[in-house]
Design an enzyme around this catalytic site. Sequence first.
Site, short mmCIF file in Angstrom:
data_model
loop_
_atom_site.label_atom_id
_atom_site.label_comp_id
_atom_site.label_asym_id
_atom_site.label_seq_id
_atom_site.Cartn_x
_atom_site.Cartn_y
_atom_site.Cartn_z
N HIS A 89 0.82 -1.21 0.00
CA HIS A 89 0.00 0.00 0.00
C HIS A 89 0.86 1.26 0.00
O HIS A 89 1.97 1.28 0.54
CB HIS A 89 -0.90 0.03 1.24
CG HIS A 89 -2.03 -0.92 1.17
ND1 HIS A 89 -3.32 -0.53 1.46
CD2 HIS A 89 -2.10 -2.23 0.87
CE1 HIS A 89 -4.13 -1.56 1.32
NE2 HIS A 89 -3.41 -2.62 0.98
N GLU A 91 0.38 4.01 1.70
CA GLU A 91 0.62 4.51 3.05
C GLU A 91 1.67 3.68 3.77
O GLU A 91 2.45 4.20 4.57
CB GLU A 91 -0.68 4.61 3.85
CG GLU A 91 -1.47 3.34 4.01
CD GLU A 91 -2.45 3.03 2.86
OE1 GLU A 91 -3.49 2.42 3.17
OE2 GLU A 91 -2.16 3.34 1.70
#
Length: 118
Positions: A89, A91
């Site tokens: 991901h 993030e």
Amino acid sequence: MADKKSPDENNVNRMSKTEYYLAIALVVSKRSTCLKRRYGAVIVNNDEIISTGYNGNPRGDENCCDRGNCKRMDLPSNSGNYNDCFSVHAEQNAMISASRNEMLGSTIYLAGEKYDDG
């Protein structure tokens, strides 16, 4: 006496800080190696960008964009089955590039879009 406005409210042509950081996250997403969705993340602390990240395969692994295909391309989003997806991901990538102390009290901005190859 009139209420004081924030500097951003005084200039209607100036984007807000939230819009600014989301726009940066969207630009970061253009580096994504995923063929289905592009996401970019920006970690901000005390109005300073600490780190950025985008979604894609781990460093050193072959990317879907390099292969030219994605095993999940025709599967519905949020199907719950991600066994064939090896992407990290956005993030997560931003967080592993920042120190814990930098991230304490920070805000993460995430922006994404459906991949468009044209």
